[in-house]
Design a protein around this motif. Structure first.
Motif, PDB file in Angstrom:
ATOM      1  N   MET A  92     -37.387  33.732-117.641  1.00 56.80           N
ATOM      2  CA  MET A  92     -36.858  34.284-116.434  1.00 56.80           C
ATOM      3  C   MET A  92     -36.591  33.187-115.441  1.00 56.80           C
ATOM      4  SD  MET A  92     -37.960  35.414-113.201  1.00 56.80           S
ATOM      5  CE  MET A  92     -38.648  34.427-112.534  1.00 56.80           C
TER       6      MET A  92
ATOM      7  N   THR B 159     -36.208  33.594-111.819  1.00 56.87           N
ATOM      8  CA  THR B 159     -36.205  34.289-110.544  1.00 56.87           C
ATOM      9  C   THR B 159     -36.045  33.326-109.389  1.00 56.87           C
ATOM     10  OG1 THR B 159     -38.599  34.235-110.542  1.00 56.87           O
ATOM     11  CG2 THR B 159     -37.574  36.253-111.281  1.00 56.87           C
TER      12      THR B 159
ATOM     13  N   SER C  90     -38.868  45.248-111.680  1.00 56.89           N
ATOM     14  CA  SER C  90     -37.854  44.203-111.864  1.00 56.89           C
ATOM     15  C   SER C  90     -37.871  43.721-113.301  1.00 56.89           C
ATOM     16  CB  SER C  90     -38.125  43.022-110.928  1.00 56.89           C
ATOM     17  OG  SER C  90     -37.240  41.948-111.188  1.00 56.89           O
TER      18      SER C  90
ATOM     19  N   ALA D 277     -36.971  40.498-115.637  1.00 60.51           N
ATOM     20  CA  ALA D 277     -36.815  39.066-115.427  1.00 60.51           C
ATOM     21  C   ALA D 277     -36.029  38.367-116.525  1.00 60.51           C
ATOM     22  CB  ALA D 277     -38.190  38.408-115.304  1.00 60.51           C
TER      23      ALA D 277
ATOM     24  N   ARG E 241     -41.870  37.088-117.813  1.00 61.97           N
ATOM     25  CA  ARG E 241     -40.738  36.326-117.312  1.00 61.97           C
ATOM     26  C   ARG E 241     -39.799  35.849-118.413  1.00 61.97           C
ATOM     27  NH1 ARG E 241     -41.761  34.636-112.030  1.00 61.97           N
ATOM     28  NH2 ARG E 241     -43.895  34.981-111.309  1.00 61.97           N
TER      29      ARG E 241
ATOM     30  N   SER F 127     -28.805  31.538-111.320  1.00 64.75           N
ATOM     31  CA  SER F 127     -30.023  31.729-112.095  1.00 64.75           C
ATOM     32  C   SER F 127     -29.712  31.564-113.578  1.00 64.75           C
ATOM     33  CB  SER F 127     -30.616  33.106-111.786  1.00 64.75           C
ATOM     34  OG  SER F 127     -31.852  33.288-112.444  1.00 64.75           O
TER      35      SER F 127
ATOM     36  N   ASN G 272     -31.245  38.298-112.687  1.00 68.67           N
ATOM     37  CA  ASN G 272     -32.160  37.209-113.036  1.00 68.67           C
ATOM     38  C   ASN G 272     -31.754  36.423-114.275  1.00 68.67           C
ATOM     39  OD1 ASN G 272     -34.087  37.315-110.960  1.00 68.67           O
ATOM     40  ND2 ASN G 272     -35.087  39.076-111.892  1.00 68.67           N
TER      41      ASN G 272
ATOM     42  N   GLY H  91     -32.094  42.358-114.033  1.00 69.58           N
ATOM     43  CA  GLY H  91     -32.586  41.918-112.735  1.00 69.58           C
ATOM     44  C   GLY H  91     -33.169  43.090-111.974  1.00 69.58           C
TER      45      GLY H  91
END
Length: 444
Positions: A1, A3, A69, A71, A127, A344, A412, A426
């Motif tokens: 991830m 973020t 959320s 990720a 993540r 990202s 993300n 995301g």
């Protein structure tokens, strides 16, 4: 991830309890929210800049009404799609549950595969996701385990050898000697089957761990050191130059101010890593972060992230590229939108187009989910008395999205499935300001 916030966060820690939303409630809520989003999709401004036919495939909260959320997102060799992240279990956010969702029908329906047991973790977040060539699954993240001091943030790596039916812990939650605060940000499996996990440690700075093909344990193959702080946010493999990581590190003498950094190792082994790109704006306090990296089959490298623009005084969405294995770099895309933007995740489609996701702020300061697409074109350029053909990448907005007008949204990460579809995950807030786990798809 990848973020927008720092990997190592100071977060509250008390015991969680989270329930799964019923499939009926999930579908009803999703339909209502998408109807609201569609009602203003043709409005003037950023909302009207969708250039490609993206479709929302999932609007989700593990506990209805509480923040969630996603990720990271990816696929296994069989074409199943996996989105990982977490959702709040309490209204104050002090208890949060990490989970994995899978879709076996290209995003039309989703099933929860794994939730970290509430009896073992008070707060947790996935993540990273990866799959090897056999379909073995890996997830990474961080969390606060029970029966440990509330200041102890654990490194999480779990794996499933049976397509997500059961999961086991694959690495020590506290793998760095003398450290009690670390997190995994990305996982990748090399062409040879080595499993890599990258992230950060409070004591060791940016770190990379590896489990060699056929081995049973992860070992640390890179640590930047506490004095440089930062995190290794993403990993990629080059056909001739080895392993690359998209990172940030502190070079200003003020911990907490990150600088865009790309590192490379020809073998991925300990003591073989070098910095191949440090990119910053010429300002007193330069800062930025390389968040994701992708390598084409021909060896072209693209890195996405953000940096500070001294002229506009805004965070700037940046994509940098290298055609010679990281020896030299050029900026391929630089974008601020109305009031700043942050890159990202990055991925390639089957035609070689480059997709980068993140967020952009409009003039009112509202953050929109953003995907930009880079397409390679050939232009005639005059060099001396001759005109020559030169390849260049042209960038344009591909998707700009909010679940509710004026509410925050951010993409993300994104990835391509075996069929060539691009999936992005995301979060986006509803009209009340509560975040929902979001997955969107651009069909091939």
């Amino acid at each position: 991830m990848k973020t927008s916030t720092s990997l190592l966060l100071t977060l509250p820690s008390t015991a969680p309890a989270v329930g799964k939303a019923s499939s009926t409630a999930h579908r009803t809520l999703a339909a209502a929210l998408l109807a609201i989003a569609a009602s203003y999709s043709s409005s003037v401004g950023l909302q009207a800049q969708t250039l490609d036919p993206w479709e929302t495939m999932d609007v989700f909260q593990p506990t209805p009404g509480l923040s969630a959320s996603s990720a990271d997102i990816g696929a296994d060799p069989g074409g199943n799609i996996y989105a990982v992240g977490s959702g709040d279990a309490t209204a104050d956010g002090s208890q949060r549950t990490a989970l994995v969702q899978r879709s076996a029908d290209q995003g039309a329906t989703w099933t929860i595969l794994d939730e970290l047991p509430a009896s073992d973790w008070t707060w947790a977040h996935y993540r990273a996701f990866a799959s090897d060539a056999t379909g073995r699954l890996f997830v990474g993240g961080d969390g606060f385990p029970v029966n440990r001091p509330s200041s102890n943030l654990a490194w999480i790596i779990r794996e499933s050898a049976d397509h997500g039916a059961t999961w086991t812990t694959a690495d020590n939650p506290f793998p760095f000697s003398g450290d009690t605060y670390a997190g995994c940000a990305d996982m990748k499996v090399s062409p040879s089957g080595d499993v890599y996990a990258s992230g950060s440690s409070l004591k060791y700075g940016a770190v990379v761990r590896r489990r060699s093909a056929g081995a049973s344990q992860f070992t640390t193959v890179f640590s930047a050191g506490q004095s440089t702080a930062g995190s290794c946010w993403s990993i990629a493999f080059h056909p001739t130059r080895g392993v690359f990581t998209a990172c940030d590190k502190d070079i200003t003498g003020s911990p907490g101010i990150p600088v865009w950094t790309v590192r490379c190792s020809p073998s991925g082994n300990l003591n073989t890593w070098t910095t191949v790109d440090t990119f910053m704006s010429p300002t007193i306090n330069p800062y930025g972060s390389a968040r994701d990296i992708v390598v084409t089959d021909s060896g072209m490298i693209y890195v996405s992230g953000w940096t500070y623009n001294v002229n506009t005084r805004l965070e700037t969405w940046v994509v940098r590229s290298s055609a010679n294995g990281g020896v030299t770099w050029t900026t391929s895309d630089s974008y601020t939108g109305s009031y700043g933007a942050e890159g990202s995740g990055i991925a390639l489609d089957s035609a070689g187009n480059i997709f980068v996701c993140g967020r952009v702020q409009d003039s009112s300061g509202s953050s929109h989910w953003l995907v930009r697409k880079g397409t390679t074109v050939v232009k005639l350029v005059q060099q001396g008395k001759k005109w020559v053909q030169v390849s260049t990448v042209v960038w344009a907005n591909s998707d700009v999205f909010q679940l509710a007008p004026g509410q925050t949204a951010m993409a993300n990460d994104l990835n391509r499935d075996p069929s060539g579809n691009i999936f992005v995950s995301g979060y986006a807030a509803d009209a009340t300001g509560v975040d929902h786990w979001i997955v969107r798809k651009l069909a091939k």
